[in-house]
Design an enzyme around this catalytic site. Sequence first.
Site, PDB file in Angstrom:
ATOM      1  N   HIS A  58      35.030 -25.128  -1.007  1.00 15.13           N
ATOM      2  CA  HIS A  58      35.576 -23.860  -0.497  1.00 15.13           C
ATOM      3  C   HIS A  58      35.447 -23.856   1.017  1.00 15.13           C
ATOM      4  O   HIS A  58      34.461 -24.345   1.587  1.00 15.13           O
ATOM      5  CB  HIS A  58      34.894 -22.647  -1.143  1.00 15.13           C
ATOM      6  CG  HIS A  58      33.513 -22.317  -0.686  1.00 15.13           C
ATOM      7  ND1 HIS A  58      33.251 -21.513   0.411  1.00 15.13           N
ATOM      8  CD2 HIS A  58      32.298 -22.655  -1.193  1.00 15.13           C
ATOM      9  CE1 HIS A  58      31.941 -21.358   0.553  1.00 15.13           C
ATOM     10  NE2 HIS A  58      31.342 -22.048  -0.400  1.00 15.13           N
ATOM     11  N   ASP A  65      27.386 -23.620   4.474  1.00 11.78           N
ATOM     12  CA  ASP A  65      28.081 -22.977   3.351  1.00 11.78           C
ATOM     13  C   ASP A  65      29.410 -22.386   3.792  1.00 11.78           C
ATOM     14  O   ASP A  65      29.483 -21.216   4.152  1.00 11.78           O
ATOM     15  CB  ASP A  65      27.194 -21.877   2.749  1.00 11.78           C
ATOM     16  CG  ASP A  65      27.850 -21.210   1.562  1.00 11.78           C
ATOM     17  OD1 ASP A  65      27.472 -20.073   1.253  1.00 11.78           O
ATOM     18  OD2 ASP A  65      28.759 -21.821   0.980  1.00 11.78           O
ATOM     19  N   GLU A 103      36.008 -18.100  -2.080  1.00 10.68           N
ATOM     20  CA  GLU A 103      34.958 -18.472  -3.045  1.00 10.68           C
ATOM     21  C   GLU A 103      33.846 -17.447  -3.006  1.00 10.68           C
ATOM     22  O   GLU A 103      33.264 -17.058  -4.003  1.00 10.68           O
ATOM     23  CB  GLU A 103      34.409 -19.860  -2.721  1.00 10.68           C
ATOM     24  CG  GLU A 103      33.404 -20.410  -3.722  1.00 10.68           C
ATOM     25  CD  GLU A 103      31.962 -20.006  -3.453  1.00 10.68           C
ATOM     26  OE1 GLU A 103      31.682 -19.446  -2.372  1.00 10.68           O
ATOM     27  OE2 GLU A 103      31.126 -20.218  -4.348  1.00 10.68           O
ATOM     28  N   GLU A 104      33.529 -16.981  -1.824  1.00 12.26           N
ATOM     29  CA  GLU A 104      32.388 -16.066  -1.659  1.00 12.26           C
ATOM     30  C   GLU A 104      32.640 -14.707  -2.311  1.00 12.26           C
ATOM     31  O   GLU A 104      31.705 -13.946  -2.512  1.00 12.26           O
ATOM     32  CB  GLU A 104      32.069 -15.892  -0.163  1.00 12.26           C
ATOM     33  CG  GLU A 104      31.707 -17.172   0.558  1.00 12.26           C
ATOM     34  CD  GLU A 104      30.346 -17.740   0.157  1.00 12.26           C
ATOM     35  OE1 GLU A 104      29.726 -17.194  -0.764  1.00 12.26           O
ATOM     36  OE2 GLU A 104      29.905 -18.734   0.757  1.00 12.26           O
ATOM     37  N   ASP A 135      29.797 -28.066  -2.413  1.00 17.37           N
ATOM     38  CA  ASP A 135      29.515 -26.756  -1.839  1.00 17.37           C
ATOM     39  C   ASP A 135      28.054 -26.774  -1.397  1.00 17.37           C
ATOM     40  O   ASP A 135      27.139 -26.795  -2.215  1.00 17.37           O
ATOM     41  CB  ASP A 135      29.750 -25.664  -2.889  1.00 17.37           C
ATOM     42  CG  ASP A 135      29.529 -24.266  -2.339  1.00 17.37           C
ATOM     43  OD1 ASP A 135      29.739 -23.300  -3.103  1.00 17.37           O
ATOM     44  OD2 ASP A 135      29.132 -24.133  -1.163  1.00 17.37           O
ATOM     45  N   HIS A 164      23.935 -17.622   3.774  1.00 16.64           N
ATOM     46  CA  HIS A 164      24.665 -16.353   3.889  1.00 16.64           C
ATOM     47  C   HIS A 164      24.165 -15.505   5.050  1.00 16.64           C
ATOM     48  O   HIS A 164      24.269 -14.270   5.022  1.00 16.64           O
ATOM     49  CB  HIS A 164      24.628 -15.561   2.584  1.00 16.64           C
ATOM     50  CG  HIS A 164      25.507 -16.136   1.533  1.00 16.64           C
ATOM     51  ND1 HIS A 164      25.743 -15.550   0.311  1.00 16.64           N
ATOM     52  CD2 HIS A 164      26.236 -17.283   1.524  1.00 16.64           C
ATOM     53  CE1 HIS A 164      26.562 -16.291  -0.406  1.00 16.64           C
ATOM     54  NE2 HIS A 164      26.885 -17.354   0.313  1.00 16.64           N
TER      55      HIS A 164
HETATM   56  N1  DTR Z   1      27.550 -19.972  -4.654  1.00 12.93           N
HETATM   57  C1  DTR Z   1      27.508 -20.895  -3.534  1.00 12.93           C
HETATM   58  C2  DTR Z   1      26.123 -21.429  -3.268  1.00 12.93           C
HETATM   59  C3  DTR Z   1      25.493 -21.951  -4.480  1.00 12.93           C
HETATM   60  C4  DTR Z   1      24.462 -21.391  -5.135  1.00 12.93           C
HETATM   61  N2  DTR Z   1      24.138 -22.163  -6.190  1.00 12.93           N
HETATM   62  C5  DTR Z   1      24.979 -23.216  -6.261  1.00 12.93           C
HETATM   63  C6  DTR Z   1      25.075 -24.275  -7.149  1.00 12.93           C
HETATM   64  C7  DTR Z   1      26.042 -25.233  -6.941  1.00 12.93           C
HETATM   65  C8  DTR Z   1      26.926 -25.122  -5.861  1.00 12.93           C
HETATM   66  C9  DTR Z   1      26.831 -24.045  -4.965  1.00 12.93           C
HETATM   67  C10 DTR Z   1      25.830 -23.107  -5.188  1.00 12.93           C
HETATM   68  C11 DTR Z   1      28.005 -20.192  -2.314  1.00 12.93           C
HETATM   69  O1  DTR Z   1      27.354 -19.255  -1.886  1.00 12.93           O
HETATM   70  O2  DTR Z   1      29.033 -20.585  -1.788  1.00 12.93           O
HETATM   71 ZN    ZN Z   2      28.098 -18.926  -0.071  1.00 13.92          ZN
HETATM   72 ZN    ZN Z   3      29.404 -22.134  -0.829  1.00  7.26          ZN
END
Ligand code: DTR
Ligand code: ZN
Ligand code: ZN
Length: 438
Positions: free
Chosen positions: A125, A137, A171-172, A200, A287
């Site tokens: 993403h 991220d 994605e977020e 990611d 974040h």
């Molecule tokens: N959700 C993703 C960060 C994230 C958290 N746990 C995982 C596991 C596998 C990949 C990504 C992630 C984000 O904040 O973009």
């Molecule tokens: Zn994120």
């Molecule tokens: Zn991410």
Amino acid sequence: MSLSVSRRLAAVTALAVAGLFASAAPAALAAPTAVAAAPTPPDIPLANVKAHLSQLSTIAANNGGNRAHGRAGYKASVDYVKAKLDAAGFTTTLQTFTSSGATGYNLIADWPGGDPNSVLMAGSHLDSVTSGAGINDNGSGSAAVLETALAVSRAGLQPTKHLRFGWWGAEELGLIGSKYYVNNLPAAEKAKISGYLNFDMIGSPNPGYFVYDDDPTIEQTFKNYYAGLGIPTEIETEGDGRSDHAPFKSAGIPVGGLFSGADYTKTAAQAQKWGGTSGQSFDRCYHSSCDNTANINDTALDRNADAVAYAIWNLGAATPVPPGPSFENTTDVTIPDSPAAAVTSPITVSGVTGNAPATTKVDVNIVHTYRGDLVVDLLAPDGTVYNLHNRSGGSADNLVQSYTVNASSEVANGVWKLRVKDSAAQDVGYINSWKITF
Ligand code: DTR
Ligand code: ZN
Ligand code: ZN
Ligand code: CA
């Protein structure tokens, strides 16, 4: 155009002197053929990956401090990545969607060639949260996937599978872009995707080395890579549904990927095997506004970027389908500069029963000092035109490329032609050879 007239001629002469293309007598350069085993994956230069991160950081700084969905910084990030891919010969597509009242963008890049019925996909993403630039991220995953795609182009890779790369929007907000892509993919297209690799957060400052434990073949591929480095890995456990592989997995597509950790805390045992700081989260700036270019562990980013290439090269070179009969023309044909008319190079096909297949393969080898000048078509015996190349690639030299054409409506026997038009003044070249395989 890229060069002044004098420099262009010097460049063409230099190539001739270096023997990089045929001498006056038509020399038959062997057209590239499908490889039986996986070619050696390249090292992905960390400096190149970090240069992309620097660009994404600047984009955020110039657009309100973030690259979030619906903000100018996200679209600027998409434009940056797309421009790199267009210049490298990818076929790019911008897919738009709406989320939270704003237009979102998925960027899809197809590497021409490979088996269209067996697609290997890699993605990440590209959006950040609103609080910061989102360098780990997920600039880290986006930059590593981008640089791997550019390495495919640099290598002129011709994997057995068709390679497709994706950069997801929103994605977020809840995997919005990747869900939109998968949900709008016809079932027949979904069935062609042999695997989706997700990246990611792969440069976390206090990194762990986590491998998704979904598809066993993909998982083993990444484990083999890290075993080669003598680095132990763990199964990614922060949550299956927490990134863009989830919609692909829900659609029954084999998935895998890498992760260096987010807000969970590194244990003493993990610090023992991976280094870093126990009792501290893998990414303390997750974040947050401090997710900037300083929020990257170079070793983790370097290793994971190389792992992306390792997986693409190995998973992309599955057992090749033996090619059918092929016919080649190695006679050089000069391509006169614009505005002269197009030239053609004929191949007479005989002894092939029935029609050409949907996966008719055309290998083109054109020497030219500005591939963006060229329009290249395949002409079937009945005159039907199949466009292969339409001036993409900018000032890059030469067009050495494999194309897959659905020529199933064409009778195979007859005179096929490669037609080349130089559509922009300056820069010249010639057809070195071309090959058609049924
Ligand atoms: N959700 C993703 C960060 C994230 C958290 N746990 C995982 C596991 C596998 C990949 C990504 C992630 C984000 O904040 O973009
Ligand atoms: Zn994120
Ligand atoms: Zn991410
Ligand atoms: Ca030209």
